[in-house]
Design a protein around this motif. Structure first.
Motif, PDB file in Angstrom:
ATOM      1  N   THR A  58      48.642  23.550  36.400  1.00  0.00           N
ATOM      2  CA  THR A  58      47.502  22.844  36.970  1.00  0.00           C
ATOM      3  C   THR A  58      47.380  21.441  36.358  1.00  0.00           C
ATOM      4  N   PHE A  59      47.742  21.310  35.096  1.00  0.00           N
ATOM      5  CA  PHE A  59      47.723  19.985  34.474  1.00  0.00           C
ATOM      6  C   PHE A  59      48.751  19.071  35.145  1.00  0.00           C
ATOM      7  N   THR A  60      49.900  19.633  35.477  1.00  0.00           N
ATOM      8  CA  THR A  60      50.954  18.858  36.134  1.00  0.00           C
ATOM      9  C   THR A  60      50.473  18.354  37.494  1.00  0.00           C
ATOM     10  N   GLN A  61      49.762  19.218  38.227  1.00  0.00           N
ATOM     11  CA  GLN A  61      49.210  18.784  39.517  1.00  0.00           C
ATOM     12  C   GLN A  61      48.272  17.598  39.326  1.00  0.00           C
ATOM     13  N   THR A  62      47.437  17.673  38.305  1.00  0.00           N
ATOM     14  CA  THR A  62      46.507  16.578  38.008  1.00  0.00           C
ATOM     15  C   THR A  62      47.269  15.303  37.682  1.00  0.00           C
ATOM     16  N   ALA A  63      48.281  15.428  36.826  1.00  0.00           N
ATOM     17  CA  ALA A  63      49.038  14.245  36.393  1.00  0.00           C
ATOM     18  C   ALA A  63      49.759  13.596  37.560  1.00  0.00           C
ATOM     19  N   ARG A  64      50.201  14.424  38.510  1.00  0.00           N
ATOM     20  CA  ARG A  64      50.960  13.886  39.639  1.00  0.00           C
ATOM     21  C   ARG A  64      50.058  13.314  40.718  1.00  0.00           C
ATOM     22  N   SER A  65      48.758  13.573  40.627  1.00  0.00           N
ATOM     23  CA  SER A  65      47.862  13.093  41.687  1.00  0.00           C
ATOM     24  C   SER A  65      47.746  11.580  41.603  1.00  0.00           C
ATOM     25  N   GLY A  66      47.518  10.955  42.720  1.00  0.00           N
ATOM     26  CA  GLY A  66      47.595   9.496  42.811  1.00  0.00           C
ATOM     27  C   GLY A  66      46.716   8.729  41.848  1.00  0.00           C
ATOM     28  N   ARG A  67      45.544   9.293  41.511  1.00  0.00           N
ATOM     29  CA  ARG A  67      44.596   8.504  40.723  1.00  0.00           C
ATOM     30  C   ARG A  67      44.699   8.777  39.231  1.00  0.00           C
ATOM     31  N   CYS A  68      45.775   9.464  38.827  1.00  0.00           N
ATOM     32  CA  CYS A  68      45.924   9.795  37.411  1.00  0.00           C
ATOM     33  C   CYS A  68      47.188   9.182  36.855  1.00  0.00           C
ATOM     34  N   GLY A  69      47.065   8.514  35.712  1.00  0.00           N
ATOM     35  CA  GLY A  69      48.226   7.964  35.035  1.00  0.00           C
ATOM     36  C   GLY A  69      48.419   8.677  33.708  1.00  0.00           C
ATOM     37  N   PHE A  70      49.673   8.809  33.277  1.00  0.00           N
ATOM     38  CA  PHE A  70      49.967   9.412  31.966  1.00  0.00           C
ATOM     39  C   PHE A  70      50.793   8.424  31.156  1.00  0.00           C
ATOM     40  N   TYR A  71      50.381   8.189  29.921  1.00  0.00           N
ATOM     41  CA  TYR A  71      51.123   7.256  29.064  1.00  0.00           C
ATOM     42  C   TYR A  71      51.397   7.909  27.729  1.00  0.00           C
ATOM     43  N   GLY A  72      52.594   8.453  27.575  1.00  0.00           N
ATOM     44  CA  GLY A  72      52.992   9.107  26.338  1.00  0.00           C
ATOM     45  C   GLY A  72      53.593   8.112  25.370  1.00  0.00           C
ATOM     46  N   ASN A  73      53.775   8.553  24.134  1.00  0.00           N
ATOM     47  CA  ASN A  73      54.357   7.720  23.084  1.00  0.00           C
ATOM     48  C   ASN A  73      53.440   6.570  22.685  1.00  0.00           C
ATOM     49  N   VAL A  74      52.142   6.727  22.942  1.00  0.00           N
ATOM     50  CA  VAL A  74      51.176   5.690  22.578  1.00  0.00           C
ATOM     51  C   VAL A  74      50.162   6.296  21.603  1.00  0.00           C
ATOM     52  N   THR A  75      50.150   5.794  20.380  1.00  0.00           N
ATOM     53  CA  THR A  75      49.217   6.310  19.377  1.00  0.00           C
ATOM     54  C   THR A  75      47.967   5.450  19.364  1.00  0.00           C
ATOM     55  N   VAL A  76      46.872   6.032  19.893  1.00  0.00           N
ATOM     56  CA  VAL A  76      45.607   5.309  19.898  1.00  0.00           C
ATOM     57  C   VAL A  76      45.095   5.246  18.471  1.00  0.00           C
ATOM     58  N   GLY A  77      44.627   4.073  18.075  1.00  0.00           N
ATOM     59  CA  GLY A  77      44.206   3.862  16.699  1.00  0.00           C
ATOM     60  C   GLY A  77      45.254   3.082  15.940  1.00  0.00           C
ATOM     61  N   ARG A  78      46.471   3.032  16.485  1.00  0.00           N
ATOM     62  CA  ARG A  78      47.556   2.273  15.849  1.00  0.00           C
ATOM     63  C   ARG A  78      48.191   1.312  16.856  1.00  0.00           C
ATOM     64  N   ASP A  79      48.703   1.858  17.962  1.00  0.00           N
ATOM     65  CA  ASP A  79      49.357   1.010  18.978  1.00  0.00           C
ATOM     66  C   ASP A  79      48.332   0.264  19.823  1.00  0.00           C
ATOM     67  N   VAL A  80      47.190   0.871  19.987  1.00  0.00           N
ATOM     68  CA  VAL A  80      46.082   0.225  20.705  1.00  0.00           C
ATOM     69  C   VAL A  80      44.801   0.794  20.101  1.00  0.00           C
ATOM     70  N   THR A  81      43.798  -0.045  19.923  1.00  0.00           N
ATOM     71  CA  THR A  81      42.578   0.447  19.276  1.00  0.00           C
ATOM     72  C   THR A  81      41.577   0.929  20.317  1.00  0.00           C
ATOM     73  N   VAL A  82      40.603   1.688  19.840  1.00  0.00           N
ATOM     74  CA  VAL A  82      39.562   2.171  20.754  1.00  0.00           C
ATOM     75  C   VAL A  82      38.763   0.994  21.333  1.00  0.00           C
ATOM     76  N   PRO A  83      38.372  -0.012  20.531  1.00  0.00           N
ATOM     77  CA  PRO A  83      37.683  -1.168  21.143  1.00  0.00           C
ATOM     78  C   PRO A  83      38.527  -1.845  22.222  1.00  0.00           C
TER      79      PRO A  83
END
Lengths: 456, 110
Positions: A58-83
């Protein structure tokens, strides 16, 4: 409205799913620090529980749906901050779970032979950071400190017949280590009593029915409990009754030696024992046992407290697994964090004092619960967010660029995200490798290899 | 000629208390029937008795007419939030004439 979700485990995906379902215009991007999604469903659920992992469909269906993007290999807090994410999105949901564990805080905890349950589970489940664990399985007796489902999972993996494990998605290297394991006796040790165990009946029954292993429960631990649970909740009653039945079961009519031969491995539950010190071997180089404080219980039910009586007991073992809970870590200075409770302070998923910031899953409510708990919790956070959108609390008039803005930040920092279709290439490779061995997949455990497969 | 599978009328009650009348067929799986009619009932483990996300409440006297849950379903129900006497797992139930007129409720989320 553009929404960002940090973490691609059940909390992240269920929150995304609910938002997408109930808002026809929302765009949701899910960020994940590993190249592969699904969090504890991939790295926590035991290899011999494949049906629990069906939820990834079911997660795969969500990820494949048009309005959902997935970005792996990105460490929030290091590669991009919350602000920075808050600049790119109208709302940010933190669903990054609990990557650490509680510590015993006792002498000898760092001796060779002592491991956290979290690391051990990560090891056999292919979590990259735990692949170098090299747990020493050359001793006969293992102590698992804790009475939760994770403790039972580890006991089961340690004592399962190899021919059963061989057909699962357990990693090849851990399977090889378990094939050489000398561990025969596993004790699950808890500070409190049978009425306070945190594991659940399905998992206990599995352990009781494990081929080749005998349950050794002391009937003395269960005296008087039958009546104590007469008015308890149904789950507590059924669970306790099963333990009592198992403890009081007359052994099948065979000689003790024959019984041992039929089920050479043993496991049991020890109660009211609180670890005081992990004792070193004579040469001081490894664990050889644990000194326990014998406790008595004050109060009853879930709130009962374990009070040391002054008596102590030593339990011999060569392997100690500390299964006393996972723990979340603070992600970013811009995000409030309650270090005592190990959660982000929030109200129905709205982060306290930070409009536009939400949280769901273990980092919101604490690191306990199964799929249904996290699912309900994620829908609760999604509801708060949807209410805020509808009520104008979340201002969507400023245009936000979403991943468009984040992409240029990541590029300037040399970070290349992994897309969901990239993951599907890794997935296909794992399934293909597993096929030859009769396994559902052979997990790739080296992130560098994952990136090579997708041409990064 | 009469339809090969007799119809069964049930009323789902969603998490906000709204009634959703549904006309199904004998043999329909209750979880899948609910999903086909837009009810928010998850089946995370895909009907393999490994979760409790399809937890529903069944009205009496219909509950009593159903085959009793087996041990595996009972064990999973123990983990369902807001467990009640009339709780069942939707993926383990099929429509039958015994369920004609049944109200099938979805638990509140929290």
């Amino acid at each position: 409205p553009r929404v960002c979700v940090v973490g691609s485990g059940p909390a992240g995906f269920y929150t995304a799913q609910h938002i997408l379902k109930h808002h026809g215009g929302a765009l949701v991007d899910i960020y994940e620090k590993l190249p592969v999604p699904f969090g504890l469903v991939r790295f926590g659920v035991a290899p011999d529980h494949p049906e629990v992992k069906n939820v990834t469909n079911t997660f795969t269906q969500t990820a494949r749906s048009g309005r959902c993007g997935f970005y792996g290999n990105v460490t929030v807090g290091r590669d991009v901050t919350v602000p920075e994410l808050q600049q790119a999105y109208h709302a940010v949901v933190l669903s990054y779970g609990a990557e650490d564990n509680r510590v015993l805080g006792i002498p000898g905890e760092n001796l060779p032979g002592v491991y956290s349950a979290r690391a051990f589970v990560g090891w056999y489940n292919g979590l990259p950071e735990n692949q170098d664990l090299k747990p020493d399985l050359s001793c006969e007796t293992a102590l698992i400190l804790g009475h939760g489902n994770v403790a039972l999972d580890i006991a089961r993996i340690l004592l399962s017949p190899l021919q059963l494990l061989r057909k699962t998605d357990i990693t090849d290297s851990s399977l090889a280590a378990l094939a050489c394991s000398k561990v025969k006796y596993v004790w699950l040790v808890g500070r409190r009593g049978p009425l306070q165990v945190a594991f659940t009946i399905k998992e206990l029954r599995e352990m009781i029915n494990l081929p080749g292993a005998r349950a050794v429960l002391d009937p003395a631990d269960f005296t008087g409990l039958e009546s104590a649970v007469k008015d308890a909740s149904r789950p507590r009653k059924r669970l306790t009754e099963l333990m009592i039945k198992t403890a009081l079961e007359k052994p099948v009519k065979m000689q003790a030696a024959a019984a041992r031969a039929a089920a050479p491995r043993e496991w049991g539950l020890k109660f009211q024992r609180s670890p005081q010190e992990v004792l070193p071997s004579a040469d001081g180089r490894r664990a050889r046992g644990v000194r326990m404080a014998v406790t008595r219980l004050e109060g009853s039910g879930d709130s009962a407290k374990a009070i040391p009586t002054g008596d102590v007991e030593e339990l011999e073992c060569g392997l100690v697994l500390s299964s006393i809970g996972y723990r979340s870590l603070p992600l970013d200075p811009a995000v409030p964090f309650d270090s005592q409770r190990g959660v982000i302070p929030n109200s129905s998923g709205r982060v306290e004092g930070v409009p536009g910031l939400y949280c769901s899953g273990w980092v919101k409510r604490g690191p306990t619960g199964v799929i249904i708990t996290t699912m309900n919790d994620s829908f609760d956070t999604a509801q708060s967010l949807l209410e805020d959108l509808q009520g104008g609390v979340l201002d969507i008039s400023p245009s936000r660029e979403g991943f468009g803005l984040v992409e240029s930040l990541l590029h300037s920092r040399g970070v290349r995200p992994v897309s969901f279709s990239d993951w599907e290439k890794i997935d296909a490779a794992e399934v293909a490798r597993g096929k030859a061995a009769g396994k559902p997949r052979e997990k790739i455990v080296d992130p560098a290899e994952m990136l090579r497969i997708i041409g990064h | 000629p009469p339809p090969p599978f007799p119809r069964v009328n049930v009323v789902f009650v969603d998490r906000e208390g709204r009634q959703v009348p549904v006309r199904g067929r004998v043999g329909d799986n209750v979880l899948h029937l609910a999903q086909r009619h837009g009810l928010e009932l998850e089946g995370a483990c895909e009907a393999s008795l490994a979760c409790s996300t399809c937890h529903v409440y069944i009205s009496e006297p219909h509950l009593g007419r159903l085959p009793a849950p087996d041990e595996r379903e009972e064990d999973l129900l123990d983990q369902a939030p807001l467990l009640q006497e009339n709780s069942r797992l939707g993926c383990q139930l099929r429509l039958s004439p015994a369920l004609e007129g049944a109200r099938i409720g979805l638990p509140r989320l929290t």
